[in-house]
Design an enzyme around this catalytic site. Sequence first.
Site, PDB file in Angstrom:
ATOM      1  N   HIS A 144       0.740  -1.127   0.062  1.00 22.34           N
ATOM      2  CA  HIS A 144       0.228   0.231   0.245  1.00 22.34           C
ATOM      3  C   HIS A 144       1.018   1.303  -0.064  1.00 22.34           C
ATOM      4  CE1 HIS A 144      -3.357   1.862   1.407  1.00 22.34           C
ATOM      5  NE2 HIS A 144      -2.785   3.070   1.346  1.00 22.34           N
TER       6      HIS A 144
ATOM      7  N   HIS B 220      -3.661  -1.073  -6.077  1.00 20.48           N
ATOM      8  CA  HIS B 220      -4.133  -0.589  -6.337  1.00 20.48           C
ATOM      9  C   HIS B 220      -3.525   0.758  -6.812  1.00 20.48           C
ATOM     10  CE1 HIS B 220      -3.578   0.306  -2.338  1.00 20.48           C
ATOM     11  NE2 HIS B 220      -4.354  -0.198  -1.410  1.00 20.48           N
TER      12      HIS B 220
ATOM     13  N   ASP C 295      -9.716  -4.624  -4.133  1.00 22.97           N
ATOM     14  CA  ASP C 295      -9.162  -4.412  -2.443  1.00 22.97           C
ATOM     15  C   ASP C 295     -10.888  -3.826  -2.125  1.00 22.97           C
ATOM     16  OD1 ASP C 295      -8.212  -3.447  -0.508  1.00 22.97           O
ATOM     17  OD2 ASP C 295      -8.556  -1.665  -1.408  1.00 22.97           O
TER      18      ASP C 295
END
Length: 450
Positions: free
Chosen positions: A182, A235, A308
């Site tokens: 992340h 992401h 996600d």
Amino acid sequence: MGALLIRGGTLMDPASGIQAPRDILTEDGRIAQIALPGEIQPAAAGEILDAAGLVVAPGLVDTHVHFRDPGQTHKEDLTTGAEAAAQGGCTTVVLMGNTVPPMDDPVLVRDILNRGEQAPIRICTCANVTRGMQGETLTDMDALAEAGAVLFSDDGRPIVDGEVFRAACAEAVRLHRVISLHEEDPSCIVENGIDAGPVARQLKLTGSPREAEIRMVQRDIGIARETGAALTIQHISTAESVALIRQARAEGLSIHAEATPHHLTLTAEDVLQFGPLAKMNPPVRTAADRAAIRAGLMDGTIEIIATDHAPHTLAEKQLADGTGWDPVSQEAGERLRLAPSGITGLETSLALAVQALYHGADGTGMTLLQILACMTSQPAKIYGLEELYGVGRVTVNGPADLCIFAPGELWRFDHSVSRSANTPFLGCELPARIHYTICRGRIVYRKENQ
């Protein structure tokens, strides 16, 4: 377990490149035969599925989901999460580890995997990189891998300390595991969940600047270059990050990236319409960023589409009944600031990917086989799931995990089986309707049930 004959469909298997009419016979949870139409006798099966006009593909493999189990099962648990996955054609998931407690103990990893055996789909899990996800001390990565963790991630929190991350990379190389990251530098961010731009300013918020992601991606590619570690940038949200990953892959580094369906379809402007339902970390950004992410998938820079899937109750999202959002109200910015980030996505991932990426009449975009590769064979290969479980492909003696859908059939997403329904897509008409999901030879979802 009875034999199942799937006949009349078009097999699309990205791993082998097959895209042709085929009948498939499954027995005892595995694929017993793949044959030309009409070659398998109906008497060989206990049940026959008519797949005429449908695509028969590997079951989707989603390598980035949150089932909130243990610790926050009022949002989602293994059962409801698995049901949502099955409804979306997904037969294998990898759970993230920002649970309560965090997934930093082999006992917790084994518990999830043992309980996951009772689920209708395949449940895998990551383990944390650092103890308590605090970014300070490495977990016992050896023991966690031995317990069955298929990758390492502190998803939800970046690993800010470069020396800690460098040590983690060395361990991951030794264990032949990928670290999934992340990438948001917290020192850059005042209020996360919305892009630092015109919409944030309209709502009297500071937002999350793109530099927060870019800075971490640059640093971590550099550490991967030093250590030889395999990394996945989760992401991805900015055009600059796509360009950095494209360059790293051109160098031959083991840098992978995932895109979410919401980053493929939404922009910051959609926050004005959907409010907290469009708040996520990292935020959706500009139309140019969205176009760059799509282009990254089209040219192979980004290899994974993952949801996600992040369940939150509507009350937590500051939306008591899913409505009542007014972007011009005085409290709009404060409501958005207080709401948690994340949206659900398992039930709509294939539909949104097809909507965003499937080539049009001018030939631009991706073929269905290319889209499916990003949702089946490629994530399975990157994380070793193909080798461990045989998933992500359709092959004789392989697992009978299949997604059967109608690419051109429109359907309305008007009901979610997830325990949470924090998605801006509820009520939308979407393409690519799932007709059947089959896992281990069992039909775990039928369109007729809806």
